[in-house]
Design an enzyme around this catalytic site. Structure first.
Site, mmCIF file in Angstrom:
data_model
loop_
_atom_site.group_PDB
_atom_site.id
_atom_site.type_symbol
_atom_site.label_atom_id
_atom_site.label_comp_id
_atom_site.label_asym_id
_atom_site.label_seq_id
_atom_site.Cartn_x
_atom_site.Cartn_y
_atom_site.Cartn_z
ATOM 1 N N HIS A 1 0.918 -1.300 -0.135
ATOM 2 C CA HIS A 1 -0.101 -0.040 0.113
ATOM 3 C C HIS A 1 0.597 1.276 -0.076
ATOM 4 O O HIS A 1 1.844 1.147 0.664
ATOM 5 C CB HIS A 1 -1.027 0.061 1.290
ATOM 6 N N ASP B 1 -7.862 -5.493 -0.374
ATOM 7 C CA ASP B 1 -8.458 -6.312 -1.341
ATOM 8 C C ASP B 1 -7.780 -7.916 -1.174
ATOM 9 O O ASP B 1 -8.363 -8.788 -1.794
ATOM 10 C CB ASP B 1 -7.787 -5.641 -2.487
HETATM 11 C C1 SDX Z 1 -6.113 -0.154 -2.861
HETATM 12 O O1 SDX Z 1 -4.385 4.467 -2.028
HETATM 13 C C2 SDX Z 1 -5.365 3.862 -1.322
HETATM 14 O O2 SDX Z 1 -5.864 4.248 -0.376
HETATM 15 C C3 SDX Z 1 -5.945 2.697 -2.256
HETATM 16 C C4 SDX Z 1 -6.907 1.697 -1.493
HETATM 17 C C5 SDX Z 1 -8.256 2.634 -1.273
HETATM 18 O O3 SDX Z 1 -8.975 2.184 -0.096
HETATM 19 O O4 SDX Z 1 -8.367 3.651 -1.932
HETATM 20 O O5 SDX Z 1 -6.284 1.427 -0.192
HETATM 21 C C6 SDX Z 1 -7.485 0.676 -2.251
HETATM 22 O O6 SDX Z 1 -5.994 0.530 -3.912
HETATM 23 C C7 SDX Z 1 -5.287 -0.873 -2.330
HETATM 24 C C8 SDX Z 1 -4.254 -1.356 -3.061
HETATM 25 C C9 SDX Z 1 -4.633 -2.290 -3.965
HETATM 26 N N1 SDX Z 1 -3.421 -2.986 -4.978
HETATM 27 C C10 SDX Z 1 -2.997 -4.206 -4.844
HETATM 28 O O7 SDX Z 1 -3.205 -4.792 -3.769
HETATM 29 C C11 SDX Z 1 -1.945 -4.147 -6.152
HETATM 30 C C12 SDX Z 1 -0.683 -4.852 -5.465
HETATM 31 N N2 SDX Z 1 0.108 -3.718 -4.735
HETATM 32 C C13 SDX Z 1 0.895 -2.968 -5.470
HETATM 33 O O8 SDX Z 1 0.716 -2.734 -6.690
HETATM 34 C C14 SDX Z 1 1.553 -1.810 -4.736
HETATM 35 O O9 SDX Z 1 1.765 -2.211 -3.500
HETATM 36 C C15 SDX Z 1 0.734 -0.339 -4.727
HETATM 37 C C16 SDX Z 1 0.154 -0.001 -5.863
HETATM 38 C C17 SDX Z 1 -0.524 -0.795 -3.792
HETATM 39 C C18 SDX Z 1 1.272 0.641 -3.763
HETATM 40 O O10 SDX Z 1 2.533 0.894 -4.534
HETATM 41 P P1 SDX Z 1 3.714 1.898 -4.266
HETATM 42 O O11 SDX Z 1 3.357 2.405 -3.032
HETATM 43 O O12 SDX Z 1 3.741 2.790 -5.345
HETATM 44 O O13 SDX Z 1 4.872 1.186 -4.039
HETATM 45 P P2 SDX Z 1 5.724 0.708 -4.960
HETATM 46 O O14 SDX Z 1 4.989 0.194 -6.188
HETATM 47 O O15 SDX Z 1 6.851 1.729 -5.333
HETATM 48 O O16 SDX Z 1 6.364 -0.349 -4.454
HETATM 49 C C19 SDX Z 1 7.591 -0.280 -3.338
HETATM 50 C C20 SDX Z 1 8.446 -1.533 -3.529
HETATM 51 C C21 SDX Z 1 8.703 -1.851 -4.692
HETATM 52 O O17 SDX Z 1 10.001 -2.493 -5.083
HETATM 53 P P3 SDX Z 1 11.210 -1.795 -5.319
HETATM 54 O O18 SDX Z 1 10.976 -1.151 -6.567
HETATM 55 O O19 SDX Z 1 11.549 -0.728 -4.164
HETATM 56 O O20 SDX Z 1 12.400 -2.774 -5.340
HETATM 57 O O21 SDX Z 1 7.531 -2.777 -3.017
HETATM 58 C C22 SDX Z 1 7.401 -3.601 -4.196
HETATM 59 C C23 SDX Z 1 7.650 -3.027 -5.431
HETATM 60 O O22 SDX Z 1 8.135 -3.745 -6.599
HETATM 61 N N3 SDX Z 1 5.986 -3.979 -4.168
HETATM 62 C C24 SDX Z 1 5.689 -5.382 -4.320
HETATM 63 C C25 SDX Z 1 4.105 -5.207 -4.171
HETATM 64 N N4 SDX Z 1 3.627 -3.954 -3.794
HETATM 65 C C26 SDX Z 1 5.157 -3.213 -3.923
HETATM 66 N N5 SDX Z 1 6.148 -6.361 -4.553
HETATM 67 C C27 SDX Z 1 5.595 -7.643 -4.673
HETATM 68 N N6 SDX Z 1 4.100 -7.477 -4.494
HETATM 69 C C28 SDX Z 1 3.589 -6.538 -4.199
HETATM 70 N N7 SDX Z 1 2.096 -6.470 -4.235
#
Ligand code: SDX
Length: 431
Positions: free
Chosen positions: A307, A365
């Protein structure tokens, strides 16, 4: 020590003082509204990881502590002791309703649940196998073509009517999208049913026989809607605010929010998370998927994990997991293999160095799809249900922005790295 009220930026020998603003709780903000005028510089923050886009009194998240407050009330207390219509009133009006206010609000919502009869023609234009998010995005946007008496955003009364219409009609429209996808007749709303029971009736009832709403399912749905109702300036809420800042009507703004929510990184994650659990299938395949999630060359992510704000356990996921256990037990689905996989995957991920270091926890989720699937919803209906619940949050945030006298159209700038000015070359002179 004197309270710090500003920060000083030194640029090419010139010092610029920028005011510090403090909210009622949470990080202070640096007011940079005069930055460009005083320095000629923009700030740069794609994804807005360090940027407050607005001032709001609606929802507060402490990502490090895993806290979520709606108008100051914690999400676990509201999920435990309140109900979704009451939370709608709270988000819209800032206070929990008295008994009289609640009954008037329920009446206002109940008497807006029907949609214009001609609206049902819209569904016929879609293929039956269209994703319901495509359908509701189109139909909600079309509401502004039917309800001209609640599109003048300068009229506070019309803003309230549009808010009630959207909260009331989303369940009807989403149930119609489901009925259309399975080739069953639309079910009209019933005024004798509460909000969640009415939605279950319109979704799973048929005209040929009475439909008995399960109180367990209605209560679980009510809790799921409370958990999804609002979440400060997430991507879809920011989309609604930006659309609203141009003066677009509320129906168009909510349609924009639905479009943004559909993405798998946002509201589409509940559908993607369940598909992922089905792909994993059995606990023995979990290590393979954890490795894929950690592999930089593999685009696979653990859907339902991570998140932007929560760097601790999403408090909604906790309540969702408890609800999943209760619903599965009630439904006699004691050993749902997907739930077993989900709990085992969570356990392994939370003890893995990669997830610990990156502070990746289950989010809202991760478990919701398991409950919705057990309740009989197809996975394609999971994000529409998220949209149903989030409509009140979108509307509350939109209304807060529109009522703010200092509100301006949102218009971000950019860091331009394209071609500098150059002279046009006629096609015959090009190489
Ligand atoms: C919702 O914003 C909100 O409030 C949203 C929400 C709401 O109520 O409105 O809470 C609802 O959207 C919840 C999130 C649902 N999405 C997912 O579950 C999809 C999987 N999660 C990711 O795509 C990700 O965690 C996000 C999009 C939710 C957050 O991404 P960020 O904050 O932009 O973080 P990032 O992508 O920069 O990740 C940081 C690191 C990265 O690695 P590095 O580049 O630092 O090496 O963490 C890794 C990412 O690769 N990472 C994951 C991961 N999520 C982040 N690695 C594996 N699995 C994951 N799920």
């Amino acid at each position: 020590m004197a309270e710090q009220t500003s920060v000083v930026l030194e640029d090419a020998g010139k010092k610029v003082s920028l005011p510090l603003m403090e909210g009622s709780v949470g990080p202070k903000v640096i007011d940079i509204r005069k930055l460009y005028a005083e320095t000629g510089h923009f700030t740069y923050d794609p994804g807005f990881t360090s940027t407050a886009s607005c001032e709001s009194k609606i929802t507060y998240i402490d990502g490090d502590e895993g806290v979520l407050l709606y108008r100051g009330y914690s999400i676990d207390e509201l999920a435990e002791q309140s109900d979704f219509p009451e939370v709608c009133y709270l988000l819209l009006n800032g206070e929990l309703p008295t008994a009289g206010q609640k009954s008037q609000f329920l009446k206002n919502i109940t008497y807006h649940t029907m949609v214009h009869e001609q609206l049902s023609m819209f569904f016929r234009g879609f293929r039956r196998d269209a994703h319901p998010m495509a359908v509701i995005c189109g139909v909600v946007g079309a509401l502004s073509a039917f309800y001209h008496d609640s599109t003048d955003i300068s009229d506070p009364h019309q803003r309230v009517v549009a808010s009630h219409r959207l909260i009331a009609k989303m369940p009807t429209i989403i149930a119609m999208a489901y009925k259309y996808s399975v080739g069953q007749p639309f079910m009209y709303p019933r005024n004798d049913l509460d909000y969640c029971s009415n939605f279950l009736y319109m979704t799973f009832g048929v005209p040929c026989e009475p439909y008995k709403v399960s109180p367990t399912l209605a209560n679980a749905l009510d809790k799921i809607f409370i958990l999804h109702a609002d979440h400060e300036q997430n991507a879809s809420t920011s989309t609604v605010r930006l659309a609203g800042s141009s003066g677009a009507n509320p129906f168009a703004c909510i349609a924009a929010g639905i479009a943004c929510l559909w993405g798998p990184a946002h509201g589409g994650a509940n559908e993607a998370a369940l598909n992922m659990l089905q792909q994993v299938g059995t606990p023995d395949r979990i290590p393979e998927y954890i490795a894929k999630a950690k592999d930089k060359n593999d685009p696979f992510r653990l859907m339902g994990f991570g998140h932007r704000v929560y760097k601790n356990y999403d408090p909604r996921a906790k309540v969702m997991q408890q609800t999943a256990k209760a619903v599965l037990e009630e439904l006699g689905v004691h050993n749902d293999p997907l739930f077993q996989v989900a709990m085992e995957l969570e356990k392994i991920a939370l003890s893995d160095e990669y997830f610990i270091e990156k502070k990746l926890y289950p989010n809202v989720d991760f478990y919701s799809g398991i409950i919705l699937r057990a309740m009989g919803f197809p996975t394609t209906m999971f994000t529409p249900l998220f949209a149903l619940a989030r409509t009140v949050g979108w509307i509350a945030q939109w209304a807060e922005m529109i009522a703010d006298p200092s509100q301006k159209i949102g218009r971000p700038r950019q860091l331009y790295t394209g071609a500098d000015r150059r002279t046009f070359v006629p096609v015959e002179a090009r190489g």
